[in-house]
Design an enzyme around this catalytic site. Sequence first.
Site, PDB file in Angstrom:
ATOM      1  N   GLY A 188       0.807  -1.218   0.000  1.00  0.00           N
ATOM      2  CA  GLY A 188       0.000   0.000   0.000  1.00  0.00           C
ATOM      3  C   GLY A 188       0.842   1.270   0.000  1.00  0.00           C
ATOM      4  N   SER A 196      -3.580   6.760  13.994  1.00  0.00           N
ATOM      5  CA  SER A 196      -3.950   7.950  13.231  1.00  0.00           C
ATOM      6  C   SER A 196      -4.274   9.097  14.171  1.00  0.00           C
ATOM      7  CB  SER A 196      -5.195   7.614  12.399  1.00  0.00           C
ATOM      8  OG  SER A 196      -5.779   8.786  11.896  1.00  0.00           O
ATOM      9  N   TYR A 208     -14.078   3.529  11.540  1.00  0.00           N
ATOM     10  CA  TYR A 208     -12.645   3.506  11.230  1.00  0.00           C
ATOM     11  C   TYR A 208     -11.844   4.030  12.428  1.00  0.00           C
ATOM     12  CZ  TYR A 208      -8.168   5.247   9.524  1.00  0.00           C
ATOM     13  OH  TYR A 208      -6.823   5.520   9.404  1.00  0.00           O
ATOM     14  N   LYS A 243      -8.948   2.237  15.366  1.00  0.00           N
ATOM     15  CA  LYS A 243      -7.623   2.719  15.790  1.00  0.00           C
ATOM     16  C   LYS A 243      -7.573   2.857  17.315  1.00  0.00           C
ATOM     17  CE  LYS A 243      -5.940   3.027  11.614  1.00  0.00           C
ATOM     18  NZ  LYS A 243      -5.141   1.893  11.133  1.00  0.00           N
ATOM     19  N   PHE A 281      -0.374  12.074  11.009  1.00  0.00           N
ATOM     20  CA  PHE A 281      -1.238  13.201  10.670  1.00  0.00           C
ATOM     21  C   PHE A 281      -1.669  13.014   9.204  1.00  0.00           C
ATOM     22  CE2 PHE A 281      -2.082  15.636  14.415  1.00  0.00           C
ATOM     23  CZ  PHE A 281      -1.431  14.815  15.313  1.00  0.00           C
ATOM     24  N   ASN A 314     -11.352  10.629  -1.667  1.00  0.00           N
ATOM     25  CA  ASN A 314     -12.007  11.387  -0.596  1.00  0.00           C
ATOM     26  C   ASN A 314     -11.064  12.416   0.004  1.00  0.00           C
ATOM     27  OD1 ASN A 314     -14.480   9.841  -0.463  1.00  0.00           O
ATOM     28  ND2 ASN A 314     -13.192   8.170   0.298  1.00  0.00           N
TER      29      ASN A 314
HETATM   30  P1  NAD Z   1      -3.388   1.516   1.817  1.00  0.00           P
HETATM   31  O1  NAD Z   1      -4.783   1.081   1.622  1.00  0.00           O
HETATM   32  O2  NAD Z   1      -2.640   2.072   0.656  1.00  0.00           O
HETATM   33  O3  NAD Z   1      -2.522   0.310   2.424  1.00  0.00           O
HETATM   34  C1  NAD Z   1      -3.089  -0.682   3.252  1.00  0.00           C
HETATM   35  C2  NAD Z   1      -2.678  -2.029   2.680  1.00  0.00           C
HETATM   36  O4  NAD Z   1      -3.221  -3.072   3.499  1.00  0.00           O
HETATM   37  C3  NAD Z   1      -3.229  -2.257   1.261  1.00  0.00           C
HETATM   38  O5  NAD Z   1      -2.164  -2.646   0.419  1.00  0.00           O
HETATM   39  C4  NAD Z   1      -4.259  -3.376   1.425  1.00  0.00           C
HETATM   40  O6  NAD Z   1      -4.313  -4.203   0.289  1.00  0.00           O
HETATM   41  C5  NAD Z   1      -3.727  -4.092   2.662  1.00  0.00           C
HETATM   42  N1  NAD Z   1      -4.735  -4.810   3.455  1.00  0.00           N
HETATM   43  C6  NAD Z   1      -5.923  -4.350   3.933  1.00  0.00           C
HETATM   44  N2  NAD Z   1      -6.555  -5.319   4.615  1.00  0.00           N
HETATM   45  C7  NAD Z   1      -5.746  -6.409   4.603  1.00  0.00           C
HETATM   46  C8  NAD Z   1      -5.842  -7.721   5.145  1.00  0.00           C
HETATM   47  N3  NAD Z   1      -6.919  -8.116   5.810  1.00  0.00           N
HETATM   48  N4  NAD Z   1      -4.817  -8.583   4.954  1.00  0.00           N
HETATM   49  C9  NAD Z   1      -3.714  -8.211   4.243  1.00  0.00           C
HETATM   50  N5  NAD Z   1      -3.585  -6.991   3.695  1.00  0.00           N
HETATM   51  C10 NAD Z   1      -4.584  -6.094   3.880  1.00  0.00           C
HETATM   52  O7  NAD Z   1      -3.380   2.567   3.022  1.00  0.00           O
HETATM   53  P2  NAD Z   1      -2.219   3.499   3.584  1.00  0.00           P
HETATM   54  O8  NAD Z   1      -2.615   4.904   3.315  1.00  0.00           O
HETATM   55  O9  NAD Z   1      -0.906   3.018   3.158  1.00  0.00           O
HETATM   56  O10 NAD Z   1      -2.438   3.253   5.136  1.00  0.00           O
HETATM   57  C11 NAD Z   1      -1.705   2.267   5.854  1.00  0.00           C
HETATM   58  C12 NAD Z   1      -2.183   2.259   7.302  1.00  0.00           C
HETATM   59  O11 NAD Z   1      -2.026   3.569   7.851  1.00  0.00           O
HETATM   60  C13 NAD Z   1      -3.656   1.900   7.476  1.00  0.00           C
HETATM   61  O12 NAD Z   1      -3.784   1.111   8.643  1.00  0.00           O
HETATM   62  C14 NAD Z   1      -4.321   3.248   7.667  1.00  0.00           C
HETATM   63  O13 NAD Z   1      -5.495   3.143   8.432  1.00  0.00           O
HETATM   64  C15 NAD Z   1      -3.246   4.013   8.427  1.00  0.00           C
HETATM   65  N6  NAD Z   1      -3.367   5.466   8.253  1.00  0.00           N
HETATM   66  C16 NAD Z   1      -3.387   6.010   7.008  1.00  0.00           C
HETATM   67  C17 NAD Z   1      -3.531   7.391   6.864  1.00  0.00           C
HETATM   68  C18 NAD Z   1      -3.571   8.018   5.491  1.00  0.00           C
HETATM   69  O14 NAD Z   1      -3.956   9.175   5.376  1.00  0.00           O
HETATM   70  N7  NAD Z   1      -3.163   7.359   4.427  1.00  0.00           N
HETATM   71  C19 NAD Z   1      -3.641   8.206   7.989  1.00  0.00           C
HETATM   72  C20 NAD Z   1      -3.590   7.620   9.253  1.00  0.00           C
HETATM   73  C21 NAD Z   1      -3.454   6.241   9.370  1.00  0.00           C
HETATM   74  C1  UD1 Z   2      -9.475  12.252   6.805  1.00  0.00           C
HETATM   75  C2  UD1 Z   2     -10.327  11.502   7.791  1.00  0.00           C
HETATM   76  C3  UD1 Z   2      -9.431  10.935   8.878  1.00  0.00           C
HETATM   77  C4  UD1 Z   2      -8.367  10.033   8.266  1.00  0.00           C
HETATM   78  C5  UD1 Z   2      -7.589  10.826   7.223  1.00  0.00           C
HETATM   79  C6  UD1 Z   2      -6.611   9.973   6.477  1.00  0.00           C
HETATM   80  C7  UD1 Z   2     -12.560  12.474   7.721  1.00  0.00           C
HETATM   81  C8  UD1 Z   2     -13.558  13.317   8.447  1.00  0.00           C
HETATM   82  N1  UD1 Z   2     -11.351  12.390   8.315  1.00  0.00           N
HETATM   83  O1  UD1 Z   2      -8.781  13.277   7.488  1.00  0.00           O
HETATM   84  O2  UD1 Z   2     -10.179  10.203   9.812  1.00  0.00           O
HETATM   85  O3  UD1 Z   2      -7.474   9.560   9.258  1.00  0.00           O
HETATM   86  O4  UD1 Z   2      -8.495  11.383   6.257  1.00  0.00           O
HETATM   87  O5  UD1 Z   2      -7.244   9.051   5.649  1.00  0.00           O
HETATM   88  O6  UD1 Z   2     -12.834  11.916   6.675  1.00  0.00           O
HETATM   89  N2  UD1 Z   2     -11.077  18.817   1.798  1.00  0.00           N
HETATM   90  C9  UD1 Z   2     -11.677  19.620   0.858  1.00  0.00           C
HETATM   91  N3  UD1 Z   2     -12.098  19.061  -0.323  1.00  0.00           N
HETATM   92  C10 UD1 Z   2     -11.909  17.736  -0.611  1.00  0.00           C
HETATM   93  C11 UD1 Z   2     -11.292  16.910   0.355  1.00  0.00           C
HETATM   94  C12 UD1 Z   2     -10.894  17.479   1.564  1.00  0.00           C
HETATM   95  O7  UD1 Z   2     -11.847  20.823   1.080  1.00  0.00           O
HETATM   96  O8  UD1 Z   2     -12.310  17.281  -1.694  1.00  0.00           O
HETATM   97  C13 UD1 Z   2     -10.586  19.414   3.064  1.00  0.00           C
HETATM   98  C14 UD1 Z   2     -11.190  18.829   4.320  1.00  0.00           C
HETATM   99  O9  UD1 Z   2     -12.368  19.501   4.674  1.00  0.00           O
HETATM  100  C15 UD1 Z   2     -10.043  19.038   5.331  1.00  0.00           C
HETATM  101  C16 UD1 Z   2      -8.776  18.931   4.470  1.00  0.00           C
HETATM  102  O10 UD1 Z   2      -9.205  19.157   3.131  1.00  0.00           O
HETATM  103  O11 UD1 Z   2     -10.086  20.337   5.858  1.00  0.00           O
HETATM  104  C17 UD1 Z   2      -8.106  17.556   4.549  1.00  0.00           C
HETATM  105  O12 UD1 Z   2      -9.062  16.540   4.259  1.00  0.00           O
HETATM  106  P1  UD1 Z   2      -8.644  15.000   4.094  1.00  0.00           P
HETATM  107  O13 UD1 Z   2      -7.494  14.893   3.159  1.00  0.00           O
HETATM  108  O14 UD1 Z   2      -9.867  14.228   3.781  1.00  0.00           O
HETATM  109  O15 UD1 Z   2      -8.075  14.613   5.526  1.00  0.00           O
HETATM  110  P2  UD1 Z   2      -8.762  14.735   6.979  1.00  0.00           P
HETATM  111  O16 UD1 Z   2     -10.132  15.241   6.910  1.00  0.00           O
HETATM  112  O17 UD1 Z   2      -7.818  15.482   7.850  1.00  0.00           O
END
Ligand code: NAD
Ligand code: UD1
Length: 337
Positions: free
Chosen positions: A11, A125, A149, A153, A178, A198
């Site tokens: 991922g 997160s 979700y 966490k 963050f 999203n």
């Molecule tokens: P991602 O979806 O790109 O990576 C997650 C990976 O886990 C994927 O490759 C998916 O195929 C794999 N996966 C999911 N369920 C599985 C299962 N049951 N068995 C084996 N593999 C599985 O997401 P990411 O952005 O790289 O996020 C990684 C972690 O960090 C996640 O736990 C996510 O919740 C956490 N996180 C992400 C963000 C963000 O903004 N990207 C923010 C805070 C926390």
């Molecule tokens: C979101 C999730 C959070 C998650 C994180 C990483 C929600 C409410 N929160 O955080 O739980 O850990 O993603 O996956 O979904 N924005 C726009 N237009 C857009 C998209 C976002 O204006 O099309 C704004 C949002 O209102 C926010 C900022 O951009 O102010 C960041 O948004 P986003 O990237 O979705 O992250 P978080 O909301 O911080």
Amino acid sequence: MNKILVTGGAGFIGSHTCVELLNSGYDVVIMDNLCNSKEAAIGRIEKITGKKVKFYKADICDFDSCCKIFEENEIDSVIHFAGLKAVGESVRIPVEYYSNNITGTLELIKAMKKYGCKKIVFSSSATVYGMNNKAPYTEDMPTSATNPYGYTKVMIEQILRDICVSDDSFSAVALRYFNPIGAHSSGLIGEDPNGIPNNLVPYIAQVAIGKLECLSVYGDDYDTPDGTGVRDYIHVCDLARGHVDAVKYASEHTGFEAVNLGTGKGSSVLEVADAYGKACGKPIARKIAPRRAGDIATSFADASKAARLFNWQAKADINQMCADSWNFTKNNPDGIK
Ligand code: NAD
Ligand code: UD1
């Protein structure tokens, strides 16, 4: 012995962390069921580093698959990324989220215990700070959630705390990310979301490449300098480096620690859109839209604990993050193939 099992290693954050681990001399075993990633990411990790990775296409919810990996590899520590992460989807299908994220983590930990592996770094997160704390967030603040979700966490952090209490030779570090954005400077790996994104930067990236027309700015009447939401965006490579430091910390300390990984500085939606416009050479079209339910005005980290414990600090600024995101997007307009 320096072999790390990386769940979810195909991922977004996992693939960048694998690169950083390999470049730091660790052996890497990836376990991923590819539900939100592509196998091609593994080849790209190998291409960037010039090193081999052992890959298991397997599900963490399957205890026997977890055991097979520990049986066939002498795993020293686990970095646990695997999980479902879309907030809105978690509200629609909570059972799948609790089952995948919580049951999956428990099966993985049962296998770790069976094979005597007692070190885990977990992807938590900033979402665990909920709606009631005020930024900058410090790790001692009460945690809460507003959606399934987020609850996964909060609950997994509690499970890890409880395990450390029950076994004083266990070590668990929950990294509270963050807002991770950006991509590796090679342009070979980056964020590759399914469908319409999203999150802010993946959405802007698709506007920049011409797949989406216009960014909807969710609210311009927040109590922030320009009225739009403020977040602590962090370069995914800085985040990846934080995992290598956390693994080292876990190998030298026992017990549970929650640690923020952020820059300590917030950027507004408009600042990010402007920085991305500079990076891609044309302004990002935008319109003001209503607030998104569940959003808060401002979120940013107090990152001093990571500096104290790991000697870690984020380096990249928002311009660098946008430049690297754009480099990946233009090189991979249809994602990783
Ligand atoms: P991602 O979806 O790109 O990576 C997650 C990976 O886990 C994927 O490759 C998916 O195929 C794999 N996966 C999911 N369920 C599985 C299962 N049951 N068995 C084996 N593999 C599985 O997401 P990411 O952005 O790289 O996020 C990684 C972690 O960090 C996640 O736990 C996510 O919740 C956490 N996180 C992400 C963000 C963000 O903004 N990207 C923010 C805070 C926390
Ligand atoms: C979101 C999730 C959070 C998650 C994180 C990483 C929600 C409410 N929160 O955080 O739980 O850990 O993603 O996956 O979904 N924005 C726009 N237009 C857009 C998209 C976002 O204006 O099309 C704004 C949002 O209102 C926010 C900022 O951009 O102010 C960041 O948004 P986003 O990237 O979705 O992250 P978080 O909301 O911080």
